[in-house]
Design an enzyme around this catalytic site. Structure first.
Site, PDB file in Angstrom:
ATOM      1  N   CYS A 176      -8.118  30.949 -12.893  1.00 36.34           N
ATOM      2  CA  CYS A 176      -8.051  30.722 -11.393  1.00 36.34           C
ATOM      3  C   CYS A 176      -7.865  32.704 -10.394  1.00 36.34           C
ATOM      4  CB  CYS A 176      -8.145  30.154 -10.290  1.00 36.34           C
ATOM      5  SG  CYS A 176      -6.187  29.745  -9.776  1.00 36.34           S
ATOM      6  N   THR A 177      -8.308  32.790  -9.967  1.00 35.97           N
ATOM      7  CA  THR A 177      -8.153  33.950  -8.636  1.00 35.97           C
ATOM      8  C   THR A 177      -6.372  34.675  -9.008  1.00 35.97           C
ATOM      9  OG1 THR A 177     -10.099  33.701  -7.221  1.00 35.97           O
ATOM     10  CG2 THR A 177      -8.213  35.729  -6.166  1.00 35.97           C
TER      11      THR A 177
END
Length: 304
Positions: A176-177
């Site tokens: 994810c980010t």
């Protein structure tokens, strides 16, 4: 002047999190830091910006709490202040999945350092899953990653259950980010009987910051939740802008579309906006334009 942006989080037991709000708000105000920090009984999560010294002082302040001594954070630069105010909010979850009992403090997948990530995801037996939302995946992802096509993180558990037969007894890698969503996603999967679960430590941001572009398996840009919209390798700002109405990243081509009206709509949301919504956004854009004429900053404006 450039600003330092810190994406930070840590899962830990903060049973007194409500008592932390006022002192943290006061510290951010003193340091002239802006952004958003979420506090919950499961930990802390946020993205803030300020001067180099201010951000260092904030991290030192947070790490004085023994529960936050291992606070995870990623630093990048912004040409402009990417936030317009400071908010410290109390939440039930620091990243909302909406499933009771999921606790990365108790069980979590195996962390993989960015330098070892390519070897893992090049394994043909690994199923690679992007745990971000559809509009984030659209502008960039790792080569070969599965897009669950979710509009928010609450939909991820249902996607896992719908695809359980394809995922069971497989080696699963997630990203994810900044690392927080896949950390919680890995906890959910471990709790639900998936044993061989891995996730990228520090997320995409740490990978783009530390790994040579010529060796990178990342394709495209990485959406970030601030006024920069997206970043590239070495965490340089990308050329994406953002539609005020739907918050989706938009390109120059999108802006040339007849469905794009500055501050009101873009090709992604034009057909779904009600007349009332368009009128509301038009009024807001009018106020932003008037603020510019007065030399003021309207809360929420970006490149307007």
């Amino acid at each position: 002047m450039t600003f330092t942006v810190a994406a930070l989080y840590h899962f830990t037991n903060l049973l007194d999190y409500k008592n932390l709000k006022s002192p943290l708000s006061d510290m951010c105000e003193l340091l002239e830091i802006k952004g958003t920090i979420l506090l919950a009984s499961e930990g802390i999560n946020g993205t803030v910006a300020g001067t180099d010294i201010a951000i260092i002082q904030l991290i030192e302040y947070l790490r004085k709490d023994k529960r936050l001594k291992n606070l995870e954070y990623k630093l990048s630069k912004s040409r402009e202040m990417p936030f317009y105010r400071m908010k410290v909010r109390l939440k039930k979850e620091i990243v909302t999945m909406g499933v009771a009992g999921v606790d990365p403090n108790r069980v979590v997948g195996t962390y993989v350092e960015p330098k070892n990530w390519n070897n893992l995801i090049n394994d043909p037996d690994v199923i690679l899953i992007d745990t971000r939302n559809d509009y984030e995946v659209e502008i960039g992802s790792f080569k070969g990653a599965i897009n669950p096509d979710t509009s928010n993180f609450r939909e991820f558990p249902a996607w896992v259950q719908d695809n359980r037969e394809k995922l069971e007894n497989k080696k699963i890698a997630m990203f994810c980010t900044g690392g927080i969503r896949c950390e919680k996603a890995s906890s959910y999967m471990k709790e639900n009987g998936f044993n061989d679960v891995y996730h990228l430590k520090g997320g995409i941001l740490k990978y783009l910051e530390t790994q040579p572009q010529k060796e990178s398996l990342w394709k495209g840009d990485c959406f970030v939740f601030d006024q920069r919209v997206a970043v590239k390798h070495a965490l340089k700002e990308s050329d994406y802008d953002q539609c005020f109405a739907c918050r989706y990243p938009i390109t120059i081509e999108d802006k040339n579309s007849p469905k794009y009206t500055k501050g009101i709509s873009c090709p992604k949301c034009h057909d779904s906006l009600t007349k009332e919504k368009q009128e509301s956004f038009a009024e807001r854009q009018k106020q932003i334009n008037l603020s510019k004429l007065r030399g003021e900053t309207h809360i929420g404006q970006k490149n307007n």
